[in-house]
Design a protein around this motif. Structure first.
Motif, short mmCIF file in Angstrom:
data_model
loop_
_atom_site.label_atom_id
_atom_site.label_comp_id
_atom_site.label_asym_id
_atom_site.label_seq_id
_atom_site.Cartn_x
_atom_site.Cartn_y
_atom_site.Cartn_z
N ASN A 141 -14.45 8.81 -0.21
CA ASN A 141 -13.04 8.73 -0.57
C ASN A 141 -12.81 9.11 -2.04
O ASN A 141 -11.80 9.75 -2.39
N ASN A 145 -10.37 12.46 -2.98
CA ASN A 145 -9.20 12.45 -3.86
C ASN A 145 -9.39 13.33 -5.09
O ASN A 145 -8.41 13.73 -5.73
N GLU A 150 -3.63 14.20 -4.44
CA GLU A 150 -2.27 14.08 -3.95
C GLU A 150 -1.31 14.48 -5.08
O GLU A 150 -1.33 13.88 -6.16
N MET A 153 0.95 11.58 -6.50
CA MET A 153 0.34 10.27 -6.76
C MET A 153 -0.86 10.44 -7.67
O MET A 153 -1.65 11.38 -7.50
N ALA A 157 -4.50 5.75 -7.96
CA ALA A 157 -3.59 5.16 -6.97
C ALA A 157 -3.95 5.65 -5.56
O ALA A 157 -3.98 4.87 -4.59
N ALA A 158 -4.21 6.96 -5.44
CA ALA A 158 -4.60 7.49 -4.13
C ALA A 158 -5.93 6.91 -3.67
O ALA A 158 -6.14 6.62 -2.48
N THR A 159 -6.85 6.70 -4.62
CA THR A 159 -8.15 6.12 -4.27
C THR A 159 -7.99 4.69 -3.78
O THR A 159 -8.62 4.27 -2.80
N TRP A 161 -5.35 3.38 -2.38
CA TRP A 161 -4.76 3.42 -1.05
C TRP A 161 -5.81 3.73 0.02
O TRP A 161 -5.80 3.17 1.12
N VAL A 164 -7.79 0.49 0.54
CA VAL A 164 -7.01 -0.48 1.30
C VAL A 164 -6.97 -0.11 2.77
O VAL A 164 -7.12 -0.96 3.66
N LEU A 165 -6.77 1.18 3.06
CA LEU A 165 -6.72 1.62 4.46
C LEU A 165 -8.06 1.38 5.16
O LEU A 165 -8.11 0.93 6.31
#
Length: 415
Positions: A141, A145, A150, A153, A157-159, A161, A164-165
């Motif tokens: 991940n 990113n 992104e 973003m 922040a993208a990492t 997310w 969390v997913l």
């Protein structure tokens, strides 16, 4: 039950593949499996189409800075290939997760199908394996990113997310696995409880049949010994008066009829089907029936002296009275078998709190019996000893100092 005790074969869990008996050990999908697999395939396909359309968007603000024209169709093809792999994810979830792990470094279209494969690993593999795959996914991940940032973003922040997913999918998969394990455990407990109940029923039935067999041994041995006694009298006194012959024949007929009736009842009970309505038993003998038993033996020609010194006989428990009756019955039967013609003394002494003593005594035969000895199984005294032991009493039998044969039992009699 710990989370590490996860079946390694997904078809052992509810709603997973089942074995096809006609095809050996090859797994076979159920209707529910087909519905779930079709839904997963459609979800993965929908994600591929959505990600491809988003990547091909002409909006310059949403375009990826490093995107090349050939990357979009290549990414879509990888996503479609991963959608096809969803149909075999149940059989090789871990192998597919490891083989497709490099795609998580750069493929956006394959992210949806790969997430479903990751969920399958969490559901069907041990926690340690699921955590290992999760850790590897978190590493890729970070690279994803960086390679495909992104536009709207920041990197971290993208990492976050993505992390969390991943943990949401991990928690959901572990919940599904725990629920399936609980269902399997409850099913096994129900089957084990049913099996134990059947064993208890079978043991109870066996104990009841053993009890019936013991009772029938006592009854039939007594009646058949009376038959043999009267038949022997007729054999050795063929010149007896017609009145005595008729009387002896009447006793033989009555005893034979009663023995056949008892035998018919026990065979009916033993042949009764499981679950059938139980045949009511005849009333069991008590101390009040002891006088009739002695009179029956006297009518057969035995010399029996009954000495009843029991106090408060009306307060005697039914089980105790039945045990006394069976002990006296066995003692009279043994006397007829092994000491024909000898006088028999039956003495009962006792009362509440003091207990009850039953003693049957007869002279030891001198010179042997003139009539052939009746055959026996040799289990009469064994059965009486077991009955006395279960009642918490004591049993003694054998020749005493005077040469008489003595059968004595002491039984507790609570107040």
């Amino acid at each position: 039950m710990t989370s590490s005790a996860v079946p390694e074969h997904p078809w052992l869990l509810p709603g997973a593949l089942t074995l096809n008996p006609a095809a050996g050990a090859r797994p076979r999908r159920t209707t529910r499996d087909w519905i779930i697999d079709s839904l997963c395939f459609l979800l993965g396909l929908g994600w591929v189409l959505l990600a491809t359309a988003d990547a091909a968007s002409p909006d310059p603000e949403m375009a990826e800075p490093l995107a090349q024209p050939w990357m979009i169709p290549a990414d879509a093809l990888l996503g479609l290939a991963c959608c096809v792999l969803l149909w075999v994810r149940r059989r090789w979830p871990l192998g597919l997760a490891v083989a497709t792990l490099p795609l998580t470094l750069f493929s956006l279209a394959a992210a949806g199908p790969l997430l479903i494969i990751y969920f399958t690993v969490v559901v069907h593999r041990r926690t340690a394996v699921a955590l290992g795959v999760t850790a590897a996914g978190l590493v890729t991940n970070l690279a994803f990113n960086y390679l495909r940032p992104e536009p709207s973003m920041p990197y971290w922040a993208a990492t976050v997310w993505g992390v969390v997913l991943s943990f949401l999918v991990l928690a959901w998969g572990m919940f599904v696995r725990a629920r399936r394990q609980l269902v399997v455990s409850l099913r096994e407990r129900a089957e084990r409880a049913e099996t134990e109940q059947q064993l208890r029923v079978a043991q109870a039935r066996q104990l009841e049949r053993t009890r019936i067999a013991r009772e029938m041994h006592d009854v039939l041995a007594h009646r058949i010994s009376l038959l043999s006694l009267h038949a022997g009298a007729l054999e050795f006194r063929p010149d007896a008066p017609p009145e005595e012959v008729a009387k002896a024949a009447g006793v033989i007929r009555g005893s034979a009829h009663a023995a056949l009736q008892d035998l018919r009842e026990v065979i009916g009970v033993l042949r009764a089907e499981t679950g059938a309505e139980q045949i009511p038993e005849r009333p069991q003998p008590t101390l009040a029936d002891l006088a009739a038993l002695v009179e029956e033996s006297r009518a057969a020609g035995m010399r029996v002296d009954l000495r009843d010194r029991v106090t408060a006989a009306e307060r005697m428990p039914a089980a105790l009275g039945r045990s006394v009756y069976r002990i006296v019955q066995e003692g009279l039967t043994n006397a007829r078998k092994h000491a024909a013609g000898a006088a028999v003394t039956v003495e009962l002494i006792g009362g509440p709190d003091a207990g009850l003593t039953v003693e049957i005594r007869n002279r030891w035969p001198v010179g042997g019996s003139s009539s052939p000895e009746l055959p026996g199984a040799g289990t009469g005294l064994v059965g009486i000893a077991e009955r006395v032991s279960l009642a918490g009493g004591r049993l003694e039998y054998g020749r005493d100092d005077s040469g008489d044969f003595r059968l004595a039992a002491w039984l507790p009699w609570p107040a």
